[in-house]
Design a protein around this motif. Structure first.
Motif, PDB file in Angstrom:
ATOM      1  N   PHE A   1       0.827  -1.201   0.000  1.00  0.00           N
ATOM      2  CA  PHE A   1       0.000   0.000   0.000  1.00  0.00           C
ATOM      3  C   PHE A   1       0.870   1.263   0.000  1.00  0.00           C
TER       4      PHE A   1
ATOM      5  N   ALA B   1      -7.492   9.193   3.524  1.00  0.00           N
ATOM      6  CA  ALA B   1      -7.717   8.151   4.532  1.00  0.00           C
ATOM      7  C   ALA B   1      -9.083   7.501   4.372  1.00  0.00           C
TER       8      ALA B   1
ATOM      9  N   GLN C   1      -0.544   4.695  -1.408  1.00  0.00           N
ATOM     10  CA  GLN C   1      -1.575   5.308  -0.570  1.00  0.00           C
ATOM     11  C   GLN C   1      -0.990   5.885   0.709  1.00  0.00           C
TER      12      GLN C   1
ATOM     13  N   TRP D   1      -9.426   4.227   2.603  1.00  0.00           N
ATOM     14  CA  TRP D   1      -8.885   2.998   3.191  1.00  0.00           C
ATOM     15  C   TRP D   1      -9.989   2.074   3.714  1.00  0.00           C
TER      16      TRP D   1
ATOM     17  N   VAL E   1      -9.724   3.482  10.678  1.00  0.00           N
ATOM     18  CA  VAL E   1      -9.726   4.345   9.492  1.00  0.00           C
ATOM     19  C   VAL E   1     -10.370   5.685   9.817  1.00  0.00           C
TER      20      VAL E   1
ATOM     21  N   ARG F   1     -10.357  -1.600   2.874  1.00  0.00           N
ATOM     22  CA  ARG F   1      -9.189  -2.448   3.138  1.00  0.00           C
ATOM     23  C   ARG F   1      -8.986  -2.739   4.623  1.00  0.00           C
ATOM     24  N   TRP F   2      -9.255  -1.745   5.487  1.00  0.00           N
ATOM     25  CA  TRP F   2      -8.907  -1.874   6.891  1.00  0.00           C
ATOM     26  C   TRP F   2     -10.100  -1.609   7.800  1.00  0.00           C
TER      27      TRP F   2
ATOM     28  N   TYR G   1      -0.924   9.979   1.840  1.00  0.00           N
ATOM     29  CA  TYR G   1      -1.442  10.466   3.125  1.00  0.00           C
ATOM     30  C   TYR G   1      -0.337  11.154   3.924  1.00  0.00           C
TER      31      TYR G   1
END
Length: 362
Positions: free
Chosen positions: A227, A335, A230, A338, A347, A341-342, A234
């Motif tokens: 990642f 952010a 990304q 995200w 997040v 994914r998370w 950020y």
């Protein structure tokens, strides 16, 4: 974008909890280090050096890097993972290294409301300025070595430890390059936006945001290289608004709250985001006032106040505030992407942090 309004007290307490817990652990680290550090028994200077590093390390700081490490791990799992505590110690020791050397470069007498390491040595050895300088350099170097050693001693699995050391080595290299570029920036009259962003990237974003994100993910068993783009976007956006925030506060902030005097960038001739915007905005008599103050180490508080008033009249204060908010909003949007994914909860904090951080300065 998701609504990023978050009660200030709630965010403040969330990060204050990390700060309190980590500060107690940092104190314990230095107590343990004092009893185990390998140094010749007759040496008095070595324990004094460790004491000075302890002083500047535990004397404050937002511990935002520490929070980033723990919250990055929470992106993956809510469960405790080995190595996070050591990663937090490591990143703050790297910060100590940067602070000690930064105060040498800038000839800074005050750090976090107390004497800088460099000035502590100057006071200790007033008749031996070269030795005071050398000891301060060595203290900063020692903090860098300690930041790597604490990772090698971590309980994390060996491959994770090695990966963490790689992250910290890259972060330290970026920090040093950032310092070089910071000096280079001040050789220009009005630095370009590209150069200002480059200083922010290397001096702030790489080690204060990107490295903590990578360390937290590594400890949690995630591979941050998957990642990379990304995370770097950020980190860059956060680094820009955080640097702008510090530059803004240097001219417009409250000295008592910050624990250091305002107008430092002006006196040091630094072409920060705020000073660069001011130089681009003024002309005639007002430009003469700004240029006379820029780089004048004896610049009085009254002159700094005059420059601050000029900056306000020329719209520089509002411009920097607007730029900070714009980059914070971009970081928040980054952010938000995200979520697929998370973990949602973690997040959300990364999404909401940028605007909260900017609001604290405005």
């Amino acid at each position: 974008m998701t609504d990023t309004a978050l009660p200030v007290d709630q965010v403040k307490e969330h990060f204050a909890a990390y700060e309190r817990r980590f500060n107690a652990r940092f104190e314990q680290y230095f107590r343990d280090l004092a009893g185990s550090f390998d140094a010749p028994p007759p040496s008095r200077f070595t324990p004094e050096c460790l004491g000075l590093l302890r002083d500047v390390s535990v004397r404050g700081g937002k511990r935002l890097r520490v929070a980033f490490i723990y919250e990055a791990a929470r992106l993956v799992t809510p469960d405790p993972v080995p190595g996070l505590e050591e990663a937090a110690l490591s990143i703050e020791l790297l910060q100590t290294h940067g602070l000690v050397h930064d105060d040498i470069i800038d000839d800074g007498p005050v750090r976090r409301g107390g004497p800088s390491t460099y000035y502590a040595y100057r006071e200790r050895f007033p008749d031996r300025p070269q030795d005071a300088l050398g000891l301060a350099v060595l203290a900063g170097d020692l903090a860098l070595v300690l930041s790597l050693q604490v990772l090698l001693d971590s309980p994390a699995p060996l491959p994770v430890r090695h990966a963490m050391v790689g992250v910290q080595t890259a972060a330290a290299s970026a920090m040093i390059v950032g310092q070089i570029t910071d000096v280079e920036r001040d050789f220009t009259d009005i630095p370009s936006e590209e150069l200002l962003h480059a200083v922010s990237d290397y001096k702030t974003a790489h080690y204060s945001i990107l490295a903590p994100l990578q360390l937290g993910l590594l400890a949690a068993g995630e591979e941050p290289a998957r990642f990379d783009a990304q995370l770097r976007r950020y980190a860059r956006l956060v680094g820009i608004y955080e640097t702008m925030r510090d530059d803004y506060l240097d001219l417009f902030g409250d000295a008592q709250t910050m624990g250091k005097s305002t107008g430092r960038d002006l006196r040091d001739g630094k072409r920060s985001y705020t000073i660069a915007a001011l130089l681009a905005a003024v002309s005639g008599t007002e430009r003469a006032v700004v240029e006379a103050a820029l780089g004048d180490s004896s610049c009085t508080p009254e002159t700094v106040s005059d420059v601050r008033e000029i900056a306000t009249r020329c719209g520089v204060e509002q411009k920097v505030r607007a730029d900070m908010r714009r980059y914070a909003e971009l970081a928040s949007a980054e952010a938000a992407g995200w979520r697929s994914r998370w973990r949602e909860e973690a997040v959300t904090l990364f999404e909401r942090l940028p605007l909260w951080s900017v609001e604290r300065a405005l």
